[in-house]
Scaffold this motif. Sequence first.
Motif, short mmCIF file in Angstrom:
data_model
loop_
_atom_site.label_atom_id
_atom_site.label_comp_id
_atom_site.label_asym_id
_atom_site.label_seq_id
_atom_site.Cartn_x
_atom_site.Cartn_y
_atom_site.Cartn_z
N GLU A 148 0.74 -1.13 -0.11
CA GLU A 148 -0.07 0.05 0.07
C GLU A 148 0.76 1.15 0.18
OE1 GLU A 148 1.15 -0.99 4.27
OE2 GLU A 148 0.44 -2.05 2.60
N ASP A 149 2.24 1.21 0.10
CA ASP A 149 2.95 2.27 0.17
C ASP A 149 3.23 2.78 -1.28
OD1 ASP A 149 3.18 2.26 2.89
OD2 ASP A 149 4.97 0.93 3.08
N LEU A 150 2.80 2.19 -2.32
CA LEU A 150 2.60 2.68 -3.58
C LEU A 150 1.63 3.50 -3.73
CD1 LEU A 150 4.36 2.93 -6.43
CD2 LEU A 150 2.91 1.31 -7.07
N GLN A 151 1.61 4.77 -3.81
CA GLN A 151 0.42 5.83 -3.80
C GLN A 151 0.12 6.16 -5.20
OE1 GLN A 151 0.03 8.48 -0.84
NE2 GLN A 151 0.16 7.06 0.88
N LEU A 152 -1.05 6.46 -5.50
CA LEU A 152 -1.53 7.36 -6.53
C LEU A 152 -0.96 8.84 -6.16
CD1 LEU A 152 -5.12 6.33 -7.32
CD2 LEU A 152 -3.31 6.24 -9.02
N PHE A 153 -0.41 9.51 -7.20
CA PHE A 153 0.17 10.95 -6.86
C PHE A 153 -1.04 11.85 -7.00
CE2 PHE A 153 1.90 14.95 -8.14
CZ PHE A 153 3.00 15.37 -7.18
N ASP A 154 -0.96 12.90 -5.76
CA ASP A 154 -1.90 13.73 -5.62
C ASP A 154 -1.15 15.12 -5.26
OD1 ASP A 154 -3.59 15.81 -4.15
OD2 ASP A 154 -5.30 14.34 -4.73
N ARG A 155 -0.85 15.92 -6.25
CA ARG A 155 -0.20 17.20 -6.22
C ARG A 155 -0.57 17.87 -5.12
NH1 ARG A 155 -3.61 18.69 -10.47
NH2 ARG A 155 -4.82 20.42 -10.12
N LYS A 156 -1.85 18.12 -4.64
CA LYS A 156 -2.05 19.02 -3.53
C LYS A 156 -1.49 18.17 -2.14
CE LYS A 156 -5.84 21.41 -1.48
NZ LYS A 156 -5.65 20.90 0.04
N ASP A 157 -2.15 16.93 -1.98
CA ASP A 157 -1.54 16.12 -0.86
C ASP A 157 -0.10 16.14 -0.75
OD1 ASP A 157 -4.41 15.75 -0.58
OD2 ASP A 157 -4.39 13.58 -0.96
N PHE A 158 0.62 16.20 -1.90
CA PHE A 158 2.08 16.00 -1.87
C PHE A 158 2.56 17.27 -1.23
CE2 PHE A 158 6.26 16.78 -3.85
CZ PHE A 158 6.79 15.74 -3.27
N VAL A 159 2.05 18.51 -1.82
CA VAL A 159 2.85 19.94 -1.41
C VAL A 159 2.32 20.05 -0.04
CG1 VAL A 159 2.70 22.10 -2.10
CG2 VAL A 159 2.85 20.40 -3.85
N ASP A 160 0.92 19.84 0.22
CA ASP A 160 0.59 19.81 1.62
C ASP A 160 1.25 19.12 2.66
OD1 ASP A 160 -1.34 21.71 0.95
OD2 ASP A 160 -3.01 20.25 1.24
N SER A 161 1.63 17.88 2.38
CA SER A 161 2.63 17.02 3.29
C SER A 161 3.84 17.69 3.49
CB SER A 161 2.67 15.58 2.64
OG SER A 161 3.69 14.82 3.82
N LEU A 162 4.69 18.07 2.18
CA LEU A 162 6.01 18.43 2.24
C LEU A 162 6.27 19.99 3.09
CD1 LEU A 162 8.62 17.80 0.72
CD2 LEU A 162 7.81 19.20 -1.14
N PHE A 163 5.07 20.51 3.24
CA PHE A 163 5.26 22.07 3.75
C PHE A 163 4.31 21.94 5.03
CE2 PHE A 163 6.43 23.06 -0.55
CZ PHE A 163 7.81 23.75 -0.21
N LYS A 164 4.20 20.89 5.51
CA LYS A 164 3.17 20.69 6.59
C LYS A 164 4.13 20.75 8.03
CE LYS A 164 0.06 17.51 6.75
NZ LYS A 164 -0.59 16.30 6.87
N ASN A 165 3.94 21.71 8.88
CA ASN A 165 4.49 21.78 10.18
C ASN A 165 4.27 20.62 11.28
OD1 ASN A 165 5.93 24.43 9.63
ND2 ASN A 165 3.82 25.42 10.08
#
Length: 318
Positions: free
Chosen positions: A301-318
């Motif tokens: 399950e660690d291969l995920q469909l890419f979601d740009r919003k989720d990716f960027v939100d996670s990258l910059f989440k404090n």
Amino acid sequence: MGLFDIFSKKKKEETLDKGLEKTKASVFDKLARAIAGKSKVDDDVLDNLEEVLITSDVGVDTTLKIIERIEQRVARDKYVSTGELNAILREEIAALLAENNSEDNAEWDLPTDHRPYVILVVGVNGVGKTTTIGKLAWQFRQAGKKVYLGAADTFRAAAVEQLCIWGERVGVPVVKQQMGSDPASVAFDTLQSAKANGADVVLIDTAGRLHNKVGLMNELKKIKDVMKKVLPEAPDEVMLVLDGSTGQNAFEQAKQFAAVTQITSLAITKLDGTAKGGVVIGISDQLKVPVKYIGLGEGMEDLQLFDRKDFVDSLFKN
């Protein structure tokens, strides 16, 4: 949204957050140093931010685009505090990914106008290509799809063996021939079998040799030509698998593959073990090819469909 959907989304977000931990820690540490002692975004902050993005493997050209966008925001708004920088970065990177055709993929759906949907998978040896195919097969199986695998990497006995192990593990048929067989012949047999048995999706593994570009180009062209004899629209997708932990080397591989065949989608693996997750942004931007899947760990399950919003939100989440 039902309770199961909410639980599933939360689990996906947790996997994404955990998988990007090293990249996030690196970016935030560098970002904190970039704005230390500054109250507003000025030339010094922008210069430091440029360095942060480049050293996070976003790539020079893509970094310059992002900096230019932020400069325009600063010029327009007159005053932008360093506290706002995180949110602005998030917005501009998400917008850039949207422009580069990285679509948000919420479900493991396939076009319904024909079947099977054929994905030709390319990439150099060692990037996790065969493992990605196995995980994709599992994900499609979980979504109720009938899956066939084609072992067209006949150059390496280990590749065929590994794909067969994945097929057995996931519970999907693998079409193979002897080592050294014509890869196009394997692809032809796979599509014939998949078509005759009502498969929904076919994943074809290919050899990962780049030392002879002409040979690779000819091989891929032959595979495509032969597949069209069974299914005129095949392949529906040519997916390039890249190892995200190699940073800018992954981008160089992408450029080399793009020179020998048309790439229509990207799968970027091994992001959980690296601080170089910024490469996702740069590769998508420079190739103008959508990132479709990201690998965030060893689990199926660690291969995920890419979601740009989720990716960027996670990258910059404090």
